[in-house]
Motif scaffolding. Structure first.
Motif, PDB file in Angstrom:
ATOM      1  N   LYS A   1      12.598  14.201   4.406  1.00 52.59           N
ATOM      2  CA  LYS A   1      12.609  12.951   3.650  1.00 52.59           C
ATOM      3  C   LYS A   1      13.818  12.097   4.029  1.00 52.59           C
ATOM      4  O   LYS A   1      13.702  10.882   4.203  1.00 52.59           O
ATOM      5  CB  LYS A   1      12.624  13.241   2.151  1.00 52.59           C
ATOM      6  CG  LYS A   1      12.518  12.011   1.292  1.00 52.59           C
ATOM      7  CD  LYS A   1      12.437  12.395  -0.175  1.00 52.59           C
ATOM      8  CE  LYS A   1      12.382  11.165  -1.061  1.00 52.59           C
ATOM      9  NZ  LYS A   1      12.319  11.538  -2.484  1.00 52.59           N
TER      10      LYS A   1
ATOM     11  N   ALA B   1      14.749   0.514  10.802  1.00 57.96           N
ATOM     12  CA  ALA B   1      13.727  -0.444  11.207  1.00 57.96           C
ATOM     13  C   ALA B   1      13.854  -1.743  10.403  1.00 57.96           C
ATOM     14  O   ALA B   1      13.686  -2.836  10.937  1.00 57.96           O
ATOM     15  CB  ALA B   1      12.341   0.155  11.040  1.00 57.96           C
ATOM     16  N   ALA B   2      14.180  -1.629   9.126  1.00 55.89           N
ATOM     17  CA  ALA B   2      14.335  -2.804   8.282  1.00 55.89           C
ATOM     18  C   ALA B   2      15.523  -3.647   8.717  1.00 55.89           C
ATOM     19  O   ALA B   2      15.472  -4.871   8.677  1.00 55.89           O
ATOM     20  CB  ALA B   2      14.490  -2.380   6.824  1.00 55.89           C
TER      21      ALA B   2
ATOM     22  N   VAL C   1      15.024   6.361   9.244  1.00 53.64           N
ATOM     23  CA  VAL C   1      14.201   5.608  10.205  1.00 53.64           C
ATOM     24  C   VAL C   1      13.717   4.306   9.559  1.00 53.64           C
ATOM     25  O   VAL C   1      13.766   3.246  10.169  1.00 53.64           O
ATOM     26  CB  VAL C   1      13.003   6.464  10.685  1.00 53.64           C
ATOM     27  CG1 VAL C   1      12.004   5.631  11.453  1.00 53.64           C
ATOM     28  CG2 VAL C   1      13.501   7.624  11.525  1.00 53.64           C
ATOM     29  N   THR C   2      13.267   4.373   8.321  1.00 52.45           N
ATOM     30  CA  THR C   2      12.776   3.201   7.613  1.00 52.45           C
ATOM     31  C   THR C   2      13.878   2.163   7.440  1.00 52.45           C
ATOM     32  O   THR C   2      13.672   0.974   7.665  1.00 52.45           O
ATOM     33  CB  THR C   2      12.203   3.603   6.236  1.00 52.45           C
ATOM     34  OG1 THR C   2      11.187   4.581   6.435  1.00 52.45           O
ATOM     35  CG2 THR C   2      11.632   2.416   5.500  1.00 52.45           C
ATOM     36  N   LYS C   3      15.059   2.591   7.032  1.00 57.94           N
ATOM     37  CA  LYS C   3      16.183   1.666   6.842  1.00 57.94           C
ATOM     38  C   LYS C   3      16.624   1.061   8.163  1.00 57.94           C
ATOM     39  O   LYS C   3      16.953  -0.118   8.234  1.00 57.94           O
ATOM     40  CB  LYS C   3      17.356   2.388   6.169  1.00 57.94           C
ATOM     41  CG  LYS C   3      17.111   2.679   4.715  1.00 57.94           C
ATOM     42  CD  LYS C   3      18.285   3.380   4.081  1.00 57.94           C
ATOM     43  CE  LYS C   3      17.988   3.694   2.625  1.00 57.94           C
ATOM     44  NZ  LYS C   3      19.091   4.393   1.981  1.00 57.94           N
TER      45      LYS C   3
ATOM     46  N   GLN D   1      13.197  10.450   7.368  1.00 59.00           N
ATOM     47  CA  GLN D   1      12.233   9.362   7.252  1.00 59.00           C
ATOM     48  C   GLN D   1      12.886   8.128   6.646  1.00 59.00           C
ATOM     49  O   GLN D   1      12.657   7.012   7.084  1.00 59.00           O
ATOM     50  CB  GLN D   1      11.025   9.789   6.410  1.00 59.00           C
ATOM     51  CG  GLN D   1       9.937   8.747   6.356  1.00 59.00           C
ATOM     52  CD  GLN D   1       9.403   8.375   7.733  1.00 59.00           C
ATOM     53  OE1 GLN D   1       9.221   9.221   8.592  1.00 59.00           O
ATOM     54  NE2 GLN D   1       9.166   7.111   7.949  1.00 59.00           N
ATOM     55  N   GLN D   2      13.724   8.317   5.634  1.00 60.13           N
ATOM     56  CA  GLN D   2      14.412   7.187   5.013  1.00 60.13           C
ATOM     57  C   GLN D   2      15.363   6.525   6.000  1.00 60.13           C
ATOM     58  O   GLN D   2      15.487   5.310   6.025  1.00 60.13           O
ATOM     59  CB  GLN D   2      15.167   7.638   3.768  1.00 60.13           C
ATOM     60  CG  GLN D   2      14.258   7.952   2.612  1.00 60.13           C
ATOM     61  CD  GLN D   2      14.997   8.486   1.410  1.00 60.13           C
ATOM     62  OE1 GLN D   2      16.121   8.977   1.507  1.00 60.13           O
ATOM     63  NE2 GLN D   2      14.366   8.408   0.253  1.00 60.13           N
TER      64      GLN D   2
END
Length: 69
Positions: free
Chosen positions: A55, A65-66, A61-63, A58-59
């Protein structure tokens, strides 16, 4: 293909070392309320990674990308 690599065990081992290092480096900062708050907030990232490495990855990677958007 099973390589025998235990991702979660490796992440937890790294996280424990990271937590030890973080606590050693930030020990003097925690003596003020403002410093303690900042240290605790950032420390929660390491603790989250220790609790659930998948988790946390994944967080991250998401941050990331943002931020690039």
């Amino acid at each position: 293909m099973d390589t025998g690599f235990d991702f979660e065990a490796a992440c937890r081992a790294f996280g424990r070392h990271a937590l030890d290092a973080y606590e050693a480096v930030t020990d003097c900062v925690t003596r003020t309320p403002r410093g303690a708050k900042a240290v605790t907030k950032a420390k929660s990232v390491i603790l989250a990674a220790l609790k659930d490495p998948h988790k946390a990855m994944q967080q991250a990677v998401t941050k990331s990308a943002a931020k690039k958007s």
